[in-house]
Design an enzyme around this catalytic site. Sequence first.
Site, PDB file in Angstrom:
ATOM      1  N   LEU A   1      43.311  18.164 -26.058  1.00 22.31           N
ATOM      2  CA  LEU A   1      43.723  19.136 -27.082  1.00 22.31           C
ATOM      3  C   LEU A   1      45.172  18.968 -27.484  1.00 22.31           C
ATOM      4  O   LEU A   1      45.616  19.557 -28.464  1.00 22.31           O
ATOM      5  CB  LEU A   1      43.521  20.567 -26.567  1.00 22.31           C
ATOM      6  CG  LEU A   1      42.106  21.132 -26.596  1.00 22.31           C
ATOM      7  CD1 LEU A   1      42.109  22.554 -26.030  1.00 22.31           C
ATOM      8  CD2 LEU A   1      41.525  21.138 -28.004  1.00 22.31           C
ATOM      9  N   ARG A   2      45.938  18.184 -26.668  1.00 22.26           N
ATOM     10  CA  ARG A   2      47.384  18.012 -26.922  1.00 22.26           C
ATOM     11  C   ARG A   2      48.113  19.358 -26.838  1.00 22.26           C
ATOM     12  O   ARG A   2      47.657  20.270 -26.204  1.00 22.26           O
ATOM     13  CB  ARG A   2      47.645  17.338 -28.291  1.00 22.26           C
ATOM     14  CG  ARG A   2      46.757  16.139 -28.615  1.00 22.26           C
ATOM     15  CD  ARG A   2      46.886  15.006 -27.651  1.00 22.26           C
ATOM     16  NE  ARG A   2      46.194  13.802 -28.144  1.00 22.26           N
ATOM     17  CZ  ARG A   2      45.758  12.834 -27.368  1.00 22.26           C
ATOM     18  NH1 ARG A   2      45.907  12.871 -26.059  1.00 22.26           N
ATOM     19  NH2 ARG A   2      45.161  11.782 -27.885  1.00 22.26           N
TER      20      ARG A   2
ATOM     21  N   ASN B   1      47.017  14.842 -19.846  1.00 25.99           N
ATOM     22  CA  ASN B   1      47.972  13.750 -20.133  1.00 25.99           C
ATOM     23  C   ASN B   1      48.915  14.100 -21.283  1.00 25.99           C
ATOM     24  O   ASN B   1      49.026  13.387 -22.275  1.00 25.99           O
ATOM     25  CB  ASN B   1      47.233  12.414 -20.387  1.00 25.99           C
ATOM     26  CG  ASN B   1      46.331  12.446 -21.602  1.00 25.99           C
ATOM     27  OD1 ASN B   1      45.816  13.500 -21.974  1.00 25.99           O
ATOM     28  ND2 ASN B   1      46.120  11.291 -22.216  1.00 25.99           N
TER      29      ASN B   1
ATOM     30  N   LYS C   1      42.631  15.005 -12.371  1.00 24.95           N
ATOM     31  CA  LYS C   1      42.366  13.773 -13.123  1.00 24.95           C
ATOM     32  C   LYS C   1      43.158  12.611 -12.536  1.00 24.95           C
ATOM     33  O   LYS C   1      44.379  12.698 -12.368  1.00 24.95           O
ATOM     34  CB  LYS C   1      42.769  13.981 -14.600  1.00 24.95           C
ATOM     35  CG  LYS C   1      42.599  12.758 -15.495  1.00 24.95           C
ATOM     36  CD  LYS C   1      41.133  12.421 -15.765  1.00 24.95           C
ATOM     37  CE  LYS C   1      40.956  11.099 -16.499  1.00 24.95           C
ATOM     38  NZ  LYS C   1      41.047  11.200 -17.940  1.00 24.95           N
TER      39      LYS C   1
ATOM     40  N   HIS D   1      39.561   8.076 -14.529  1.00 26.03           N
ATOM     41  CA  HIS D   1      39.616   7.066 -15.599  1.00 26.03           C
ATOM     42  C   HIS D   1      39.393   5.724 -14.907  1.00 26.03           C
ATOM     43  O   HIS D   1      40.290   5.212 -14.241  1.00 26.03           O
ATOM     44  CB  HIS D   1      40.960   7.099 -16.334  1.00 26.03           C
ATOM     45  CG  HIS D   1      41.003   6.130 -17.474  1.00 26.03           C
ATOM     46  ND1 HIS D   1      41.044   6.512 -18.795  1.00 26.03           N
ATOM     47  CD2 HIS D   1      40.954   4.773 -17.487  1.00 26.03           C
ATOM     48  CE1 HIS D   1      41.031   5.443 -19.568  1.00 26.03           C
ATOM     49  NE2 HIS D   1      40.992   4.368 -18.803  1.00 26.03           N
TER      50      HIS D   1
ATOM     51  N   HIS E   1      33.924   8.977 -19.181  1.00 28.74           N
ATOM     52  CA  HIS E   1      33.639   8.083 -20.319  1.00 28.74           C
ATOM     53  C   HIS E   1      33.170   6.693 -19.882  1.00 28.74           C
ATOM     54  O   HIS E   1      33.808   5.686 -20.178  1.00 28.74           O
ATOM     55  CB  HIS E   1      34.837   7.978 -21.270  1.00 28.74           C
ATOM     56  CG  HIS E   1      36.199   7.849 -20.630  1.00 28.74           C
ATOM     57  ND1 HIS E   1      36.474   6.940 -19.641  1.00 28.74           N
ATOM     58  CD2 HIS E   1      37.349   8.525 -20.858  1.00 28.74           C
ATOM     59  CE1 HIS E   1      37.738   7.068 -19.296  1.00 28.74           C
ATOM     60  NE2 HIS E   1      38.288   8.026 -20.006  1.00 28.74           N
TER      61      HIS E   1
ATOM     62  N   LEU F   1      39.983   3.865 -25.367  1.00 28.42           N
ATOM     63  CA  LEU F   1      39.926   3.316 -24.010  1.00 28.42           C
ATOM     64  C   LEU F   1      39.058   4.212 -23.144  1.00 28.42           C
ATOM     65  O   LEU F   1      39.236   5.431 -23.197  1.00 28.42           O
ATOM     66  CB  LEU F   1      41.336   3.200 -23.417  1.00 28.42           C
ATOM     67  CG  LEU F   1      42.183   2.104 -24.059  1.00 28.42           C
ATOM     68  CD1 LEU F   1      43.635   2.198 -23.580  1.00 28.42           C
ATOM     69  CD2 LEU F   1      41.612   0.719 -23.780  1.00 28.42           C
TER      70      LEU F   1
ATOM     71  N   HIS G   1      45.018  11.622 -32.627  1.00 27.08           N
ATOM     72  CA  HIS G   1      46.335  11.021 -32.866  1.00 27.08           C
ATOM     73  C   HIS G   1      46.578  11.124 -34.366  1.00 27.08           C
ATOM     74  O   HIS G   1      45.624  11.007 -35.145  1.00 27.08           O
ATOM     75  CB  HIS G   1      46.349   9.532 -32.481  1.00 27.08           C
ATOM     76  CG  HIS G   1      46.232   9.271 -31.016  1.00 27.08           C
ATOM     77  ND1 HIS G   1      47.301   9.318 -30.153  1.00 27.08           N
ATOM     78  CD2 HIS G   1      45.161   8.955 -30.253  1.00 27.08           C
ATOM     79  CE1 HIS G   1      46.904   9.032 -28.921  1.00 27.08           C
ATOM     80  NE2 HIS G   1      45.603   8.814 -28.951  1.00 27.08           N
TER      81      HIS G   1
ATOM     82  N   ALA H   1      45.119   4.564 -28.799  1.00 28.14           N
ATOM     83  CA  ALA H   1      43.688   4.593 -28.445  1.00 28.14           C
ATOM     84  C   ALA H   1      43.161   6.011 -28.581  1.00 28.14           C
ATOM     85  O   ALA H   1      43.785   6.951 -28.096  1.00 28.14           O
ATOM     86  CB  ALA H   1      43.514   4.116 -27.010  1.00 28.14           C
TER      87      ALA H   1
HETATM   88  O1  DOR Z   1      40.917   6.478 -26.111  1.00 26.98           O
HETATM   89  C1  DOR Z   1      41.527   7.179 -25.321  1.00 26.98           C
HETATM   90  N1  DOR Z   1      42.417   8.117 -25.735  1.00 26.98           N
HETATM   91  N2  DOR Z   1      41.319   7.001 -24.020  1.00 26.98           N
HETATM   92  C2  DOR Z   1      42.034   7.633 -23.094  1.00 26.98           C
HETATM   93  O2  DOR Z   1      41.798   7.388 -21.936  1.00 26.98           O
HETATM   94  C3  DOR Z   1      43.136   8.548 -23.474  1.00 26.98           C
HETATM   95  C4  DOR Z   1      42.942   9.070 -24.825  1.00 26.98           C
HETATM   96  C5  DOR Z   1      44.194   9.725 -25.368  1.00 26.98           C
HETATM   97  O3  DOR Z   1      44.796  10.545 -24.655  1.00 26.98           O
HETATM   98  O4  DOR Z   1      44.559   9.440 -26.498  1.00 26.98           O
HETATM   99 ZN    ZN Z   2      40.334  11.000 -22.192  1.00 29.99          ZN
END
Ligand code: DOR
Ligand code: ZN
Length: 346
Positions: A16-17, A41, A99, A136, A174, A219, A251, A263
């Site tokens: 969700l950022r 993250n 995580k 992951h 994933h 990813l 993003h 990614a």
């Molecule tokens: O594609 C991805 N985006 N894989 C991840 O593991 C992290 C994620 C992201 O936080 O953008």
């Molecule tokens: Zn993820």
Amino acid sequence: MSSITIPFPDDWHLHLRDGAMLEGVIEHSAKHFARAIIMPNLVPPVVRSSQAEAYRQRILAARPAGSEFEPLMTLYLTETTDPDDVEAAASSGLVKAVKLYPAGATTNSDSGVRDFDKVIPVLERMAEVGLPLCVHGEVTDPDIDIFDREAVFIERVLAPLRERVPGLRVVMEHITTEEGVAYVKDNAENLGATITTHHLIINRNALFVGGIRPHYFCLPIAKREKHRLALRAAATSGDARFFLGTDSAPHPTDAKENACGCAGCFTAPNTMSLLAHVFEEEAALDRLQNFASCNGPAFYRLPVNQQKMTLVKRDTAQAVAATIKTGAGDVTVFDPGFDVFWDVGV
Ligand code: DOR
Ligand code: ZN
């Protein structure tokens, strides 16, 4: 016209950022999911329980008016994570999982784990209290081909780790390979896996159709067609060990359409209609509820949602916004590359 009614779904892996991006994207998850496991993250990462509580409050405040969307918080495992802090966060109900990012594996994973010996005490404590570890699963060794990193991780890291900490409950996040599917199936106890929407739809060729396609870069990277088919078989099988984790990862579009693009696929707005399409293609619409609504709560030992969702197949293709606007920039919505007739009636 056909329709299907299922218990309201949950998303067991969601980004969700924070700040303006959080404000811009949350409504898309809150509309179609009752709960979501929230990835930690951020920059800086959500490492301690006090940070998870503060982040949870920011998420609750960003929900659309009237929404009861429930964020299920996670902690980001580092080599200095304190087992007592993790246990307290689990027993208060604040945190539902921890995580594990191998350092360097993906977006904002620099604070992740390099030396697995250092995290054994915290993993042992998690096994004691039944708190799941979300993994992951990719090795970071640059000598390993990017398409092999998941399979090598299972062999070199995950299998030995699970032997060292028996009783640890693990979610392979994933999964993207037939090796991932097989490992889950061969290990009945304490193991589950999430599967994303996009990995059920694209294989690695999608990244290069007529040119480079940055919006399909995520990813773990999409693999060969045989792996996509293995994921489809697992997701539509009804097997309780496989459940939906979208990994919807917004993003700004210009950070993806870039010489060093980020990614992530942003699937929050259209995941449920895409899943109905995929499950119908696989003649498994009756098992969509296992994957999206029932198997995840069973693994996390939570009740299935009481509320229902109805998906309706319309006679005409449904229009989907190509981008959404946020205060942190426009975000491109995942394009499946085919028409979708399923509509979420709610
Ligand atoms: O594609 C991805 N985006 N894989 C991840 O593991 C992290 C994620 C992201 O936080 O953008
Ligand atoms: Zn993820």
